[in-house]
Write a protein that holds these residues in place. Structure first.
Motif, PDB file in Angstrom:
ATOM      1  N   ALA A 290      67.520  66.390  -7.012  1.00  9.39           N
ATOM      2  CA  ALA A 290      67.047  65.429  -8.003  1.00  9.39           C
ATOM      3  C   ALA A 290      65.978  64.492  -7.463  1.00  9.39           C
ATOM      4  CB  ALA A 290      68.225  64.607  -8.528  1.00  9.39           C
ATOM      5  N   ARG A 291      65.965  64.272  -6.147  1.00  9.42           N
ATOM      6  CA  ARG A 291      64.994  63.347  -5.571  1.00  9.42           C
ATOM      7  C   ARG A 291      64.009  64.048  -4.636  1.00  9.42           C
ATOM      8  NH1 ARG A 291      69.439  58.521  -4.262  1.00  9.42           N
ATOM      9  NH2 ARG A 291      69.255  57.434  -6.283  1.00  9.42           N
ATOM     10  N   ALA A 292      64.509  64.748  -3.620  1.00 10.61           N
ATOM     11  CA  ALA A 292      63.644  65.293  -2.576  1.00 10.61           C
ATOM     12  C   ALA A 292      62.788  66.457  -3.086  1.00 10.61           C
ATOM     13  CB  ALA A 292      64.484  65.731  -1.381  1.00 10.61           C
ATOM     14  N   VAL A 293      63.423  67.474  -3.651  1.00  9.58           N
ATOM     15  CA  VAL A 293      62.679  68.642  -4.141  1.00  9.58           C
ATOM     16  C   VAL A 293      61.771  68.251  -5.297  1.00  9.58           C
ATOM     17  CG1 VAL A 293      62.911  70.908  -5.240  1.00  9.58           C
ATOM     18  CG2 VAL A 293      64.436  70.263  -3.360  1.00  9.58           C
ATOM     19  N   PHE A 294      62.287  67.428  -6.187  1.00  4.84           N
ATOM     20  CA  PHE A 294      61.536  66.982  -7.357  1.00  4.84           C
ATOM     21  C   PHE A 294      60.245  66.281  -6.935  1.00  4.84           C
ATOM     22  CE2 PHE A 294      60.535  64.586 -11.099  1.00  4.84           C
ATOM     23  CZ  PHE A 294      61.090  65.288 -12.170  1.00  4.84           C
ATOM     24  N   SER A 295      60.350  65.313  -6.034  1.00 10.54           N
ATOM     25  CA  SER A 295      59.179  64.541  -5.614  1.00 10.54           C
ATOM     26  C   SER A 295      58.193  65.404  -4.834  1.00 10.54           C
ATOM     27  CB  SER A 295      59.604  63.336  -4.784  1.00 10.54           C
ATOM     28  OG  SER A 295      60.293  63.726  -3.610  1.00 10.54           O
ATOM     29  N   SER A 296      58.704  66.295  -3.988  1.00 13.75           N
ATOM     30  CA  SER A 296      57.823  67.161  -3.200  1.00 13.75           C
ATOM     31  C   SER A 296      57.015  68.093  -4.096  1.00 13.75           C
ATOM     32  CB  SER A 296      58.645  67.983  -2.205  1.00 13.75           C
ATOM     33  OG  SER A 296      59.306  67.141  -1.273  1.00 13.75           O
ATOM     34  N   ALA A 297      57.651  68.618  -5.135  1.00 19.42           N
ATOM     35  CA  ALA A 297      56.943  69.493  -6.070  1.00 19.42           C
ATOM     36  C   ALA A 297      55.823  68.741  -6.785  1.00 19.42           C
ATOM     37  CB  ALA A 297      57.929  70.080  -7.078  1.00 19.42           C
ATOM     38  N   CYS A 298      56.067  67.491  -7.131  1.00 26.35           N
ATOM     39  CA  CYS A 298      55.031  66.676  -7.783  1.00 26.35           C
ATOM     40  C   CYS A 298      53.826  66.482  -6.858  1.00 26.35           C
ATOM     41  CB  CYS A 298      55.603  65.322  -8.181  1.00 26.35           C
ATOM     42  SG  CYS A 298      56.750  65.380  -9.576  1.00 26.35           S
ATOM     43  N   VAL A 299      54.084  66.240  -5.602  1.00 28.48           N
ATOM     44  CA  VAL A 299      53.000  66.024  -4.641  1.00 28.48           C
ATOM     45  C   VAL A 299      52.187  67.303  -4.448  1.00 28.48           C
ATOM     46  CG1 VAL A 299      52.473  65.466  -2.237  1.00 28.48           C
ATOM     47  CG2 VAL A 299      54.197  64.152  -3.466  1.00 28.48           C
ATOM     48  N   ILE A 300      52.865  68.438  -4.339  1.00 33.35           N
ATOM     49  CA  ILE A 300      52.164  69.717  -4.180  1.00 33.35           C
ATOM     50  C   ILE A 300      51.272  69.994  -5.394  1.00 33.35           C
ATOM     51  CG2 ILE A 300      52.458  72.210  -4.027  1.00 33.35           C
ATOM     52  CD1 ILE A 300      55.057  71.649  -2.454  1.00 33.35           C
ATOM     53  N   GLY A 301      51.813  69.792  -6.592  1.00 30.21           N
ATOM     54  CA  GLY A 301      51.040  70.048  -7.806  1.00 30.21           C
ATOM     55  C   GLY A 301      49.820  69.153  -7.909  1.00 30.21           C
ATOM     56  N   ALA A 302      49.980  67.871  -7.591  1.00 30.41           N
ATOM     57  CA  ALA A 302      48.852  66.947  -7.651  1.00 30.41           C
ATOM     58  C   ALA A 302      47.783  67.313  -6.632  1.00 30.41           C
ATOM     59  CB  ALA A 302      49.340  65.521  -7.410  1.00 30.41           C
ATOM     60  N   GLY A 303      48.207  67.700  -5.435  1.00 33.36           N
ATOM     61  CA  GLY A 303      47.242  68.102  -4.411  1.00 33.36           C
ATOM     62  C   GLY A 303      46.423  69.301  -4.847  1.00 33.36           C
ATOM     63  N   ALA A 304      47.080  70.275  -5.473  1.00 32.94           N
ATOM     64  CA  ALA A 304      46.369  71.465  -5.942  1.00 32.94           C
ATOM     65  C   ALA A 304      45.318  71.106  -6.985  1.00 32.94           C
ATOM     66  CB  ALA A 304      47.372  72.470  -6.510  1.00 32.94           C
ATOM     67  N   LEU A 305      45.622  70.151  -7.858  1.00 27.28           N
ATOM     68  CA  LEU A 305      44.664  69.729  -8.880  1.00 27.28           C
ATOM     69  C   LEU A 305      43.453  69.034  -8.260  1.00 27.28           C
ATOM     70  CD1 LEU A 305      47.178  68.436 -11.564  1.00 27.28           C
ATOM     71  CD2 LEU A 305      45.725  70.461 -11.739  1.00 27.28           C
ATOM     72  N   LEU A 306      43.671  68.237  -7.214  1.00 22.40           N
ATOM     73  CA  LEU A 306      42.544  67.588  -6.546  1.00 22.40           C
ATOM     74  C   LEU A 306      41.634  68.620  -5.876  1.00 22.40           C
ATOM     75  CD1 LEU A 306      44.187  64.406  -4.950  1.00 22.40           C
ATOM     76  CD2 LEU A 306      42.742  64.549  -6.983  1.00 22.40           C
ATOM     77  N   VAL A 307      42.229  69.632  -5.281  1.00 24.42           N
ATOM     78  CA  VAL A 307      41.427  70.718  -4.699  1.00 24.42           C
ATOM     79  C   VAL A 307      40.619  71.414  -5.792  1.00 24.42           C
ATOM     80  CG1 VAL A 307      41.519  72.922  -3.478  1.00 24.42           C
ATOM     81  CG2 VAL A 307      43.015  71.046  -2.774  1.00 24.42           C
ATOM     82  N   GLY A 308      41.167  71.460  -7.010  1.00 26.53           N
ATOM     83  CA  GLY A 308      40.473  72.099  -8.132  1.00 26.53           C
ATOM     84  C   GLY A 308      39.155  71.451  -8.502  1.00 26.53           C
ATOM     85  N   LEU A 309      38.911  70.218  -8.049  1.00 24.01           N
ATOM     86  CA  LEU A 309      37.624  69.570  -8.330  1.00 24.01           C
ATOM     87  C   LEU A 309      36.454  70.324  -7.705  1.00 24.01           C
ATOM     88  CD1 LEU A 309      38.599  65.812  -7.801  1.00 24.01           C
ATOM     89  CD2 LEU A 309      37.959  66.886  -9.972  1.00 24.01           C
ATOM     90  N   LEU A 310      36.724  71.166  -6.715  1.00 23.60           N
ATOM     91  CA  LEU A 310      35.667  71.926  -6.051  1.00 23.60           C
ATOM     92  C   LEU A 310      35.232  73.156  -6.841  1.00 23.60           C
ATOM     93  CD1 LEU A 310      36.857  71.810  -2.318  1.00 23.60           C
ATOM     94  CD2 LEU A 310      35.082  70.417  -3.414  1.00 23.60           C
ATOM     95  N   ILE A 311      35.935  73.487  -7.913  1.00 26.15           N
ATOM     96  CA  ILE A 311      35.570  74.653  -8.719  1.00 26.15           C
ATOM     97  C   ILE A 311      34.185  74.446  -9.318  1.00 26.15           C
ATOM     98  CG2 ILE A 311      36.168  76.028 -10.745  1.00 26.15           C
ATOM     99  CD1 ILE A 311      39.100  75.298 -10.229  1.00 26.15           C
ATOM    100  N   GLN A 312      33.316  75.413  -9.140  1.00 25.49           N
ATOM    101  CA  GLN A 312      31.949  75.310  -9.641  1.00 25.49           C
ATOM    102  C   GLN A 312      31.921  75.383 -11.172  1.00 25.49           C
ATOM    103  OE1 GLN A 312      29.214  74.762  -7.814  1.00 25.49           O
ATOM    104  NE2 GLN A 312      30.334  74.777  -5.878  1.00 25.49           N
ATOM    105  N   GLY A 313      30.995  74.622 -11.765  1.00 19.58           N
ATOM    106  CA  GLY A 313      30.744  74.720 -13.198  1.00 19.58           C
ATOM    107  C   GLY A 313      31.623  73.872 -14.079  1.00 19.58           C
ATOM    108  N   LEU A 314      32.470  73.040 -13.507  1.00 21.07           N
ATOM    109  CA  LEU A 314      33.316  72.177 -14.333  1.00 21.07           C
ATOM    110  C   LEU A 314      32.489  71.064 -14.971  1.00 21.07           C
ATOM    111  CD1 LEU A 314      36.524  71.683 -12.128  1.00 21.07           C
ATOM    112  CD2 LEU A 314      36.261  73.167 -14.115  1.00 21.07           C
ATOM    113  N   ALA A 315      32.739  70.799 -16.247  1.00 21.69           N
ATOM    114  CA  ALA A 315      32.083  69.691 -16.934  1.00 21.69           C
ATOM    115  C   ALA A 315      32.726  68.378 -16.512  1.00 21.69           C
ATOM    116  CB  ALA A 315      32.204  69.878 -18.445  1.00 21.69           C
ATOM    117  N   PRO A 316      32.003  67.247 -16.665  1.00 20.95           N
ATOM    118  CA  PRO A 316      32.590  65.950 -16.304  1.00 20.95           C
ATOM    119  C   PRO A 316      33.938  65.684 -16.963  1.00 20.95           C
ATOM    120  CG  PRO A 316      30.244  65.700 -16.640  1.00 20.95           C
ATOM    121  CD  PRO A 316      30.577  67.118 -17.027  1.00 20.95           C
TER     122      PRO A 316
END
Length: 445
Positions: A290-316
């Motif tokens: 309820a706490r450890a796995v849940f929070s870790s999954a949130c951090v992993i997902g957010a990190g992946a989205l930040l890496v997604g900013l490097l995708i070419q051709g994204l609109a503002p």
């Protein structure tokens, strides 16, 4: 202390600490939202502004750790009052100065005063709520930070446009002093302690050597995950407003509104996640799930989205959407990780352990803005590229930290080991039982 839970008084204190977090995060983000006029007036490069942004965290970690340990022995009511008073007074020089050196000095002092704010407020609130009730009040208190960022995104650009960027600092100083006056009337010290538990020899005032706590995998992983998450938060507070203006081309008012929208998205998501975690606990789900796995999954997902900013051709607008979702997921860790640390650490050492966690996490606030400033200056074509690389680097670090949390954060196991260590130390110290009996107890546990 006794198991003395008084809901009415507890929620009054929660409301006051929520307001304190609102002011705290207004103080943190004001330089980011006034960055463009400050850079222009003071003639700063991105690298130099990165150093100013990072200067806030130069003593943040040290003071968070030191005052966290002080909070083990000194009433949190007076610690919080003193810190808020310093926050308020240190805003005054911003009304008059045009010196980058004075700006840095004031931000260093402000960071030193604000560093212990969240851990001491968390420690104070835990004195009012038993363990199974702690997720929600801490989450509510942390929404003060969200409300502060939301108010900042709307209000600071508007104030800057009408009265200049300096007026923001004067208003923050007055707000802090008003909070101090109200806190003198309503602020009290809680008296809730955890039950003695099932380990013989353990008690509410038990202590264990800090080498036991700081060698525990769960505590170390909360520190690591907090560090990488804070890197992303620091970039959001210092460089995202600049990125929206100079990188994506929005004017200051619209950039402020977009910043507010991004923050607004995080509020219901964080509350939903926190409530979900607390419901899981009430249904008997383990703290690890309820706490450890849940929070870790949130951090992993957010990190992946930040890496997604490097995708070419994204609109503002697509980049703004990635930032909004990435910013919404991690804040829940600040309530869940604090609850994990409070679950593992003895009550008498909780303030120090939470304070040290904030100290470790906030080191990222010293490092991340400086690195991003360097990247912005090196990767200047297109203008947005340096900012996006900076966010992506933080995202990769968040993914790695989240994976570590999935593997090694096990709150129940850690809490059991700490209780047994305390029981062992108490028995040996008091010489009330023989060593073989204690060793037998530990083996059975």
């Amino acid at each position: 202390m006794s198991q003395d839970y008084r809901a009415g008084r507890a929620w009054i204190v929660t409301a006051m600490l929520t307001l304190l977090m609102l002011i705290n995060f207004l103080d943190k983000v004001v330089v980011g939202l006034t960055a463009v006029p400050i850079m222009r007036e003071l003639g700063l490069t991105p690298r130099e502004f990165g150093w100013i942004a990072g200067s806030f965290f130069s003593l943040f970690s040290v003071s968070a750790a030191v005052v966290g340990f002080v909070a083990n022995r000194v009433a949190t009511r007076w610690l919080l009052f003193t810190m808020a008073a310093i926050w308020s007074v240190i805003q005054v020089p911003f009304l008059f100065t045009s010196s980058a050196v004075i700006v840095i000095v004031c931000r260093v002092i402000l960071g030193a005063a604000e560093g212990p704010g969240t851990p001491v407020a968390t420690h104070a609130l835990y004195k009012w709520f038993p363990d199974r009730r702690r997720n929600l009040p801490i989450l509510v208190m942390n929404q003060g930070a969200v409300a502060g960022l939301l108010l900042a995104g709307i209000g600071i650009p508007w104030i800057s446009d009408h009265w200049g960027w300096r007026m923001n600092f004067g208003i923050l100083g007055v707000a802090g002093l008003v909070w101090c006056a109200i806190w003198l009337v309503l602020g009290r010290e809680g008296s809730v302690a955890r039950p003695n538990g099932t380990v013989p020899g353990a008690s509410a005032d038990m202590r264990v050597p800090y080498r036991v706590l700081l060698g525990d995998a769960t505590i170390l992983c909360t520190y690591l995950t907090g560090f990488v998450t804070y890197a992303g938060l620091a970039l959001m507070l210092t460089w995202m407003p600049v990125y929206l203006q100079l990188g994506l081309g929005y004017d200051p008012i619209h950039a402020g509104r977009i910043f507010a929208v991004i923050v607004a998205v995080s509020a219901p998501v964080s509350l939903m996640f926190g409530s979900w975690s607390q419901r899981l606990l009430k249904r008997g789900t383990s703290s690890r799930a309820a706490r450890a796995v849940f929070s870790s999954a949130c951090v992993i997902g957010a990190g992946a989205l930040l890496v997604g900013l490097l995708i070419q051709g994204l609109a503002p607008v697509q980049k703004v959407l990635l930032l909004a979702i990435a910013g919404a997921m991690p804040p829940v860790i600040y309530s869940l990780h604090a609850a994990i640390l409070a679950e593992v650490a003895p009550d008498a050492q909780r303030g120090g352990i939470i304070g040290l966690g904030t100290a470790v996490s906030s080191l990222a606030g010293l490092i991340a803005p400086v690195i991003c400033g360097q990247l912005v200056q090196v990767y200047s074509h297109p203008v947005s590229r340096g900012y996006e690389i900076g966010f992506a680097v933080a995202g990769l670090a968040m993914m790695a930290g989240g994976v570590a949390g999935l593997i090694w954060m096990k709150p129940e196991d850690s809490a059991r080991c700490v209780r047994m260590s305390a029981a062992f130390g108490r028995r040996v110290g008091n010489r009330q039982s023989d060593l073989p009996a204690t060793e037998q107890l530990i083996r059975k546990q």
